[in-house]
Design a protein around this motif. Structure first.
Motif, mmCIF file in Angstrom:
data_model
loop_
_atom_site.group_PDB
_atom_site.id
_atom_site.type_symbol
_atom_site.label_atom_id
_atom_site.label_comp_id
_atom_site.label_asym_id
_atom_site.label_seq_id
_atom_site.Cartn_x
_atom_site.Cartn_y
_atom_site.Cartn_z
ATOM 1 N N MET A 27 0.847 -1.188 0.000
ATOM 2 C CA MET A 27 0.000 0.000 0.000
ATOM 3 C C MET A 27 0.885 1.242 0.000
ATOM 4 O O MET A 27 1.972 1.245 0.562
ATOM 5 N N HIS A 28 0.401 2.294 -0.621
ATOM 6 C CA HIS A 28 1.164 3.527 -0.752
ATOM 7 C C HIS A 28 0.715 4.505 0.343
ATOM 8 O O HIS A 28 -0.406 4.992 0.320
ATOM 9 N N LEU A 29 1.612 4.766 1.297
ATOM 10 C CA LEU A 29 1.318 5.595 2.466
ATOM 11 C C LEU A 29 2.156 6.861 2.415
ATOM 12 O O LEU A 29 3.387 6.797 2.378
ATOM 13 N N SER A 30 1.502 8.006 2.407
ATOM 14 C CA SER A 30 2.181 9.294 2.474
ATOM 15 C C SER A 30 2.118 9.823 3.901
ATOM 16 O O SER A 30 1.049 9.814 4.522
ATOM 17 N N ILE A 31 3.264 10.288 4.420
ATOM 18 C CA ILE A 31 3.335 10.878 5.762
ATOM 19 C C ILE A 31 3.779 12.320 5.614
ATOM 20 O O ILE A 31 4.825 12.600 5.007
ATOM 21 N N ILE A 32 2.988 13.240 6.132
ATOM 22 C CA ILE A 32 3.271 14.673 6.028
ATOM 23 C C ILE A 32 3.948 15.138 7.311
ATOM 24 O O ILE A 32 3.434 14.913 8.413
ATOM 25 N N MET A 33 5.111 15.802 7.160
ATOM 26 C CA MET A 33 5.884 16.255 8.310
ATOM 27 C C MET A 33 6.237 17.734 8.154
ATOM 28 O O MET A 33 7.159 18.086 7.412
ATOM 29 N N PRO A 34 5.530 18.636 8.841
ATOM 30 C CA PRO A 34 5.948 20.043 8.846
ATOM 31 C C PRO A 34 7.185 20.197 9.737
ATOM 32 O O PRO A 34 7.321 19.532 10.761
ATOM 33 N N VAL A 35 8.091 21.096 9.331
ATOM 34 C CA VAL A 35 9.319 21.327 10.088
ATOM 35 C C VAL A 35 9.552 22.824 10.211
ATOM 36 O O VAL A 35 9.508 23.549 9.204
ATOM 37 N N HIS A 36 9.803 23.264 11.425
ATOM 38 C CA HIS A 36 10.253 24.643 11.632
ATOM 39 C C HIS A 36 11.260 24.651 12.769
ATOM 40 O O HIS A 36 10.907 24.441 13.935
ATOM 41 N N ASN A 37 12.521 24.846 12.429
ATOM 42 C CA ASN A 37 13.609 24.945 13.410
ATOM 43 C C ASN A 37 13.644 23.734 14.349
ATOM 44 O O ASN A 37 13.624 23.873 15.571
ATOM 45 N N ARG A 38 13.734 22.555 13.740
ATOM 46 C CA ARG A 38 13.796 21.309 14.515
ATOM 47 C C ARG A 38 15.043 20.501 14.101
ATOM 48 O O ARG A 38 15.002 19.277 14.038
ATOM 49 N N GLU A 39 16.133 21.192 13.861
ATOM 50 C CA GLU A 39 17.355 20.528 13.417
ATOM 51 C C GLU A 39 17.768 19.390 14.338
ATOM 52 O O GLU A 39 18.212 18.332 13.880
ATOM 53 N N ILE A 40 17.608 19.553 15.656
ATOM 54 C CA ILE A 40 18.103 18.540 16.592
ATOM 55 C C ILE A 40 17.171 17.335 16.689
ATOM 56 O O ILE A 40 17.560 16.305 17.232
ATOM 57 N N TYR A 41 15.945 17.457 16.166
ATOM 58 C CA TYR A 41 14.972 16.373 16.302
ATOM 59 C C TYR A 41 14.589 15.698 14.991
ATOM 60 O O TYR A 41 14.201 14.526 14.988
ATOM 61 N N VAL A 42 14.642 16.422 13.880
ATOM 62 C CA VAL A 42 14.016 15.930 12.650
ATOM 63 C C VAL A 42 14.676 14.655 12.136
ATOM 64 O O VAL A 42 13.994 13.785 11.566
ATOM 65 N N GLY A 43 15.994 14.502 12.330
ATOM 66 C CA GLY A 43 16.663 13.286 11.861
ATOM 67 C C GLY A 43 16.121 12.041 12.530
ATOM 68 O O GLY A 43 15.868 11.021 11.881
ATOM 69 N N ALA A 44 15.906 12.110 13.851
ATOM 70 C CA ALA A 44 15.352 10.966 14.577
ATOM 71 C C ALA A 44 13.926 10.676 14.127
ATOM 72 O O ALA A 44 13.534 9.513 13.975
ATOM 73 N N ALA A 45 13.141 11.723 13.906
ATOM 74 C CA ALA A 45 11.763 11.521 13.434
ATOM 75 C C ALA A 45 11.753 10.796 12.091
ATOM 76 O O ALA A 45 10.982 9.847 11.880
ATOM 77 N N LEU A 46 12.625 11.215 11.182
ATOM 78 C CA LEU A 46 12.681 10.569 9.867
ATOM 79 C C LEU A 46 13.176 9.129 9.974
ATOM 80 O O LEU A 46 12.642 8.229 9.317
ATOM 81 N N ARG A 47 14.185 8.889 10.803
ATOM 82 C CA ARG A 47 14.686 7.517 10.963
ATOM 83 C C ARG A 47 13.610 6.593 11.515
ATOM 84 O O ARG A 47 13.531 5.421 11.157
ATOM 85 N N SER A 48 12.746 7.141 12.372
ATOM 86 C CA SER A 48 11.681 6.311 12.947
ATOM 87 C C SER A 48 10.673 5.880 11.881
ATOM 88 O O SER A 48 10.040 4.831 12.008
#
Length: 250
Positions: free
Chosen positions: A1-22
């Motif tokens: 199945m094709h699942l799209s996940i929407i992730m808004p980002v604003h000044n989250r440099e220290i967190y966004v990498g972990a969110a994407l890896r998850s």
């Protein structure tokens, strides 16, 4: 199945990498399309996302001037691919638990008429960014709360709901979920743990006066809609709301 996940980002440099890896660790569960909307970050958020894109082509980055999270979510909806079947969300400072998608997507595979799964969330004050799990000494609360990341929507349901109300500064997610359940989708409430909601000093929900005002405005608008249109469904027995005292340790 094709699942799209929407992730808004604003000044989250220290967190966004972990969110994407998850999310990336769950690529075997579905064809993932991760739509990152950089909402005018002034730190290294966009660079942190780009650093992962070469080896992870399922990540797509779109940049725009800072217009707020509500407009960023709508921008994400506009970037859905034609082949997208299911839609979910993840905030750039939160974590998608391992196995989060496999269970709920199985429900969609079993029932072609299912339009929504709405699962549970864990509030946690310490995440181990290596294991992407709550730290051993963290404080946690499990609840079926009000959060977009707890939901997986069918594409047809997203089209029925429409976009996010851009009049909201906060609680646009509350308004969206209320509008969703009001139209009576075919849904399931599995006990899957859908997200680790990372509590930290930069959470928007720390602005308690704004949060309370916008939340009550979302509830009021729901009441007005249901009063004007009796065909809309009441929102009973879905969300578990805690007393303020229950959250104090966080």
């Amino acid at each position: 199945m094709h699942l799209s996940i929407i992730m808004p980002v604003h000044n989250r440099e220290i967190y966004v990498g972990a969110a994407l890896r998850s999310l990336l660790r769950q690529r075997d569960c579905a064809e993932l399309d991760i739509i990152v909307i950089d909402d005018g970050s002034t730190d290294g958020s966009a660079e942190a996302v780009r650093a992962m894109m070469d080896q992870s082509p399922c990540i797509r980055l779109f940049q725009q001037k800072n217009t707020g999270v509500t407009r960023a979510r709508n921008s994400g909806l506009r970037h859905l691919k034609p082949e997208t079947e299911l839609v979910s969300f993840l905030d750039s400072d939160d974590i998608s638990p391992a196995g989060r998608f496999s269970t709920d997507l199985g429900l969609f595979r079993q029932d072609s008429g299912l339009e929504l799964t709405y699962s549970r969330m864990m509030l946690v004050d310490k995440i181990d960014d290596h294991t992407l799990e709550p730290a051993a000494d963290s404080n946690t609360i499990n609840v079926r709360g009000i959060h977009l990341s707890a939901a997986i929507f069918s594409r047809r349901l997203v089209e029925r709901i429409g976009g996010f109300d851009e009049d909201f500064v906060q609680a646009e997610d509350t308004d969206y979920l209320l509008r969703c359940f009001e139209i009576g989708p075919r849904y399931a409430l599995p006990d899957t743990l859908a997200l680790y909601y990372r509590r930290h000093p930069g959470n928007m929900t720390r602005q308690e006066d704004v949060q309370s005002r916008e939340f009550m405005r979302a509830i009021y608008k729901s009441m007005k809609r249901r009063r004007a249109d009796p065909s809309l469904r009441p929102i009973d027995g879905i969300f578990e709301l805690k007393k303020l005292a229950d959250w104090r340790f966080m």
